[in-house]
Design an enzyme around this catalytic site. Structure first.
Site, short mmCIF file in Angstrom:
data_model
loop_
_atom_site.label_atom_id
_atom_site.label_comp_id
_atom_site.label_asym_id
_atom_site.label_seq_id
_atom_site.Cartn_x
_atom_site.Cartn_y
_atom_site.Cartn_z
N ARG A 225 0.72 -1.00 -0.03
CA ARG A 225 -0.02 -0.04 0.16
C ARG A 225 1.00 1.29 -0.13
NH1 ARG A 225 -1.87 2.29 4.55
NH2 ARG A 225 -2.56 0.31 5.62
N TYR B 251 -12.12 18.19 -16.45
CA TYR B 251 -12.78 16.76 -16.72
C TYR B 251 -13.83 16.71 -15.71
CZ TYR B 251 -13.28 12.01 -16.07
OH TYR B 251 -13.84 10.98 -15.78
N ASP C 251 -3.51 19.56 -15.19
CA ASP C 251 -3.73 18.21 -15.67
C ASP C 251 -3.25 18.06 -17.25
OD1 ASP C 251 -5.02 15.94 -16.83
OD2 ASP C 251 -6.91 16.23 -15.75
N LYS D 35 -5.11 6.97 -19.78
CA LYS D 35 -5.24 7.45 -21.17
C LYS D 35 -3.99 7.07 -21.88
CE LYS D 35 -9.39 8.53 -19.94
NZ LYS D 35 -9.60 8.44 -18.50
#
Ligand SMILES: Cc1ncc(COP(=O)(O)O)c(C=O)c1O
Length: 398
Positions: free
Chosen positions: A59, A112, A184, A209
């Protein structure tokens, strides 16, 4: 002899994988182990305290995930990077790690859809003041920064209207106000645009993406200075939106061909955008590489290529779109972009699926817009496909 810095294509292939011991695997292995064992307490504690390299629990850190972070860090030219399970986890993680009640965020209306919802619903709920300016109004963004800004959040080119923000100008405005500037960079990729070199403090990506490029792994990453990344990493290790090692493995594999894919997608998207501009039945085309784009000069200054995504509208509105999309042969109708396959959809089914029709209208996102993410197919095939789908859309309208 002066040491030559590798280009981005070489960096995408080799960064994070240069150290090779005799007999070691040539590819970064997928290390699925949750924990890493020690035979004594001292070395274990040294790793826990950060005094020697190593991993304790996946983690927190994991070798496959670390190799992915290193590759993107180097591509973005950042001192540090930390990954997340998805792009939205990276964006919200960065915001939550750096903000607190009473802080003020300045951003734009076109971000977005998921990011927009964080700005309109979640941050205000926790006492963060969010001001969203008209995306193309740089004066308004500068004015709001000067009024007081702790974090300036920018996305360029925007999803799905492909608006372009002047990064050098706005990063300077954010810095003057003492704000952390976050960009971004998902649509552009580090191959086409480097926000850190233009004044940003942090760059975020949906690695789902273009970075991964094969639509088979979710992921997110934040790159920037060591101090901010340390805070964001700590938030992520505690809240737990960790990138899975298997996803990191797939993203690493995809990243190796990033330069090839992006070059091809830049070239095909520009060709298709120019063709669409002259095609009958198309009412408007949004692509930063077109001379007709309102911020083409800014895009040409700050981008090395204009990216693989464009959007366009049809004469005949939604009815024409409903005929056009299913007629496409070489495109998935799906909520994704940046993949090796061409992908098409509308804001209601892709970028702004998280928003209600009223929210999309308030954000100025046209329902009938088609977002078209160009894949690596032959451009001639995509052009022929668009031509036949446009004629289907037109025929239905007569
Ligand atoms: C520009 C942009 N940022 C962030 C995201 C969110 O990424 P993810 O789906 O990996 O959470 C997306 C997703 O489409 C995006 O297009």
């Amino acid at each position: 002899m002066e040491k030559r810095l590798p280009g981005p294509g070489t960096t995408a292939v080799w960064a994070g994988e240069e150290d090779r011991e005799a007999g070691a695997p040539t590819q970064v292995p997928m290390v699925g182990s949750v924990s890493f064992g020690y035979r004594a307490l001292d070395p274990w504690l040294e790793v826990a305290r950060g005094e020697r390299p190593g991993h304790i629990y996946s983690r927190n850190t994991n070798p496959t995930v670390a190799a992915f972070e290193e590759k993107v860090r180097r591509l973005e030219g950042a001192p540090a990077a930390t990954s997340f399970a998805t792009g939205m986890a990276a964006i919200s993680g960065a915001l939550w790690a750096l903000l607190a009640p009473g802080k003020r965020v300045v951003s734009t209306r076109d971000t977005y859809g998921g990011t927009s919802v964080v700005f309109t619903d979640y941050l205000p709920h926790w006492g963060v003041d969010v001001v969203l300016c008209e995306t193309e109004n740089a004066d308004a963004l500068e004015t709001e920064c000067a009024r007081g800004c702790d974090l300036l959040y920018l996305e360029t080119p925007t999803n799905p209207t492909l608006k372009v923000l002047d990064l050098a100008r706005l990063c300077a405005a954010g810095r003057r106000a003492g704000a952390t500037v976050v960009v971004d960079n998902t649509f552009a990729t580090p191959l086409n645009q480097n926000p850190l070199a233009l004044g940003a403090h942090l760059v975020v990506h949906s690695a789902t993406k273009f970075l991964g490029g094969h639509a088979d792994a979710l992921g997110g990453i934040v790159c920037g200075d060591e101090e901010r990344i340390r805070r964001i990493f700590h938030f992520r290790e505690i809240t737990g939106a960790t990138l899975h090692p298997e996803a990191a493995y797939l993203l690493l594999r995809g990243l190796k061909t990033l330069a090839l894919r992006v070059a091809r997608q830049n070239e095909s998207a520009l060709r298709i955008a120019r063709w669409l501009e002259a095609a009958p039945g198309v009412s408007s085309v949004n692509y930063p590489g077109l001379a007709s784009h309102p911020a083409h000069a800014v895009a040409a200054r700050q981008m090395k290529g204009f990216g693989g995504v464009l959007s366009f509208a049809l004469d005949g509105g939604m009815a024409a779109v409903e005929r056009f999309l299913p007629a496409l042969r070489w495109a998935h109708l799906a909520a994704n972009l940046g993949a090796v396959e061409t992908v098409a959809g509308t804001p209601a089914t892709t970028s702004h699926v998280e928003c209600t029709p009223e929210e999309r209208a308030a954000l100025g996102i046209p329902e009938g817009l088609i977002r078209y993410s160009v894949g690596i197919e032959d451009a001639e095939d995509l052009l022929a496909d668009l031509e036949q789908a446009l004629s289907v859309a037109r025929e239905g309208g007569t």
